[in-house]
Scaffold this motif. Structure first.
Motif, short mmCIF file in Angstrom:
data_model
loop_
_atom_site.label_atom_id
_atom_site.label_comp_id
_atom_site.label_asym_id
_atom_site.label_seq_id
_atom_site.Cartn_x
_atom_site.Cartn_y
_atom_site.Cartn_z
N THR A 1 39.40 42.15 26.61
CA THR A 1 38.27 42.98 27.00
C THR A 1 36.96 42.23 26.77
OG1 THR A 1 37.99 43.98 24.82
CG2 THR A 1 39.54 45.07 26.35
N SER A 2 35.95 42.71 27.42
CA SER A 2 34.61 42.14 27.24
C SER A 2 34.18 42.30 25.79
CB SER A 2 33.64 42.85 28.18
OG SER A 2 32.35 42.37 28.01
N LYS A 3 34.58 43.40 25.17
CA LYS A 3 34.24 43.64 23.77
C LYS A 3 34.90 42.59 22.86
CE LYS A 3 34.09 47.44 20.47
NZ LYS A 3 34.42 48.84 20.23
N ASP A 4 36.18 42.26 23.14
CA ASP A 4 36.88 41.23 22.36
C ASP A 4 36.19 39.88 22.47
OD1 ASP A 4 38.82 43.08 21.63
OD2 ASP A 4 40.21 42.46 23.23
N GLU B 1 28.40 41.59 30.58
CA GLU B 1 29.65 42.34 30.67
C GLU B 1 29.99 42.72 32.10
OE1 GLU B 1 29.62 45.65 28.02
OE2 GLU B 1 29.20 44.40 26.26
N PRO C 1 32.89 45.38 35.72
CA PRO C 1 33.17 44.54 34.54
C PRO C 1 33.90 43.25 34.89
CG PRO C 1 34.00 46.79 34.23
CD PRO C 1 33.54 46.68 35.64
N ALA D 1 36.66 40.38 34.28
CA ALA D 1 38.02 40.40 33.74
C ALA D 1 38.25 39.08 33.01
CB ALA D 1 39.03 40.56 34.86
N ASN E 1 41.11 36.70 30.80
CA ASN E 1 42.52 36.50 30.49
C ASN E 1 42.67 35.22 29.67
OD1 ASN E 1 42.42 37.93 33.27
ND2 ASN E 1 44.44 38.40 32.44
#
Length: 184
Positions: free
Chosen positions: A99-102, A117, A124, A126, A128
């Motif tokens: 996630t963007s938060k991670d 973000e 948003p 993505a 990976n």
């Protein structure tokens, strides 16, 4: 020679009798045809300007998205060098989504002040990696993707520029893999 004095009131009376009022009136304003021609020209110029504006807006959103992706990737790579935990390589979309938060927690504020973000279309990004965020194993691959204007990610990618305005933008291994073609 004999001069005849002209009597303007007499001429005016004759004109009033000989010609109806609508034929005597002086022309003032524009005819309907003239107004329609002007409106058509303005409409044509407006249509051209709107098309150019929309194309410029699309290009601006693509460029903004690419700049944000590059900034995230540079921060990600700077962090990898510092912690010796990541080597950029590969193209295939890695298996583990992040996630963007991670990603923001790993990169902000040390490597990037404010982590973007969302892409230029307010969708948003993505992310990976080939290893889960927080796992002890070092990730070898990462990928940052933008779904583009249509907000739909493609199932597969052909590396190189794309003319599709709805096409995804993909950054992996320190370079853009799929990106918008230069304007013609």
């Amino acid at each position: 020679m004999q001069f005849v004095q002209r009597n303007d009131s007499c001429i005016d009376d004759l004109c009033r009798q000989a010609y109806p009022a609508f034929m005597r009136s002086r022309r003032s304003g524009f005819t309907l045809l003239e107004v329609l021609v002007v409106v058509a020209i303005i409409g044509l110029l407006s249509a051209i300007a709107i098309m150019r504006y929309q194309t410029a807006l699309l290009r601006a959103r693509q460029k903004r998205t690419m700049a944000d992706m590059r900034a995230i990737a540079l921060a990600w790579e700077a962090r990898a060098i510092d912690v010796k935990r990541y080597n950029a390589a590969g193209f295939t979309v890695p298996a583990y989504p992040a996630t963007s938060k991670d990603i923001g927690a790993l990169l902000s504020p040390t490597y990037i002040r404010i982590m973007p973000e969302r892409d230029g279309w307010e969708f948003p990004f993505a992310f990976n990696t080939d290893e889960k965020i927080g796992d002890p194993a070092a990730a070898d691959q990462y990928c940052i993707r933008s779904a583009g204007r249509d907000h739909q990610f493609s199932a597969s990618y052909t590396p190189g520029p794309t003319d599709d305005p709805d096409g995804d933008i993909v950054y992996s291994g320190g370079t853009f893999i799929v990106y918008p073609a230069a304007p013609h």
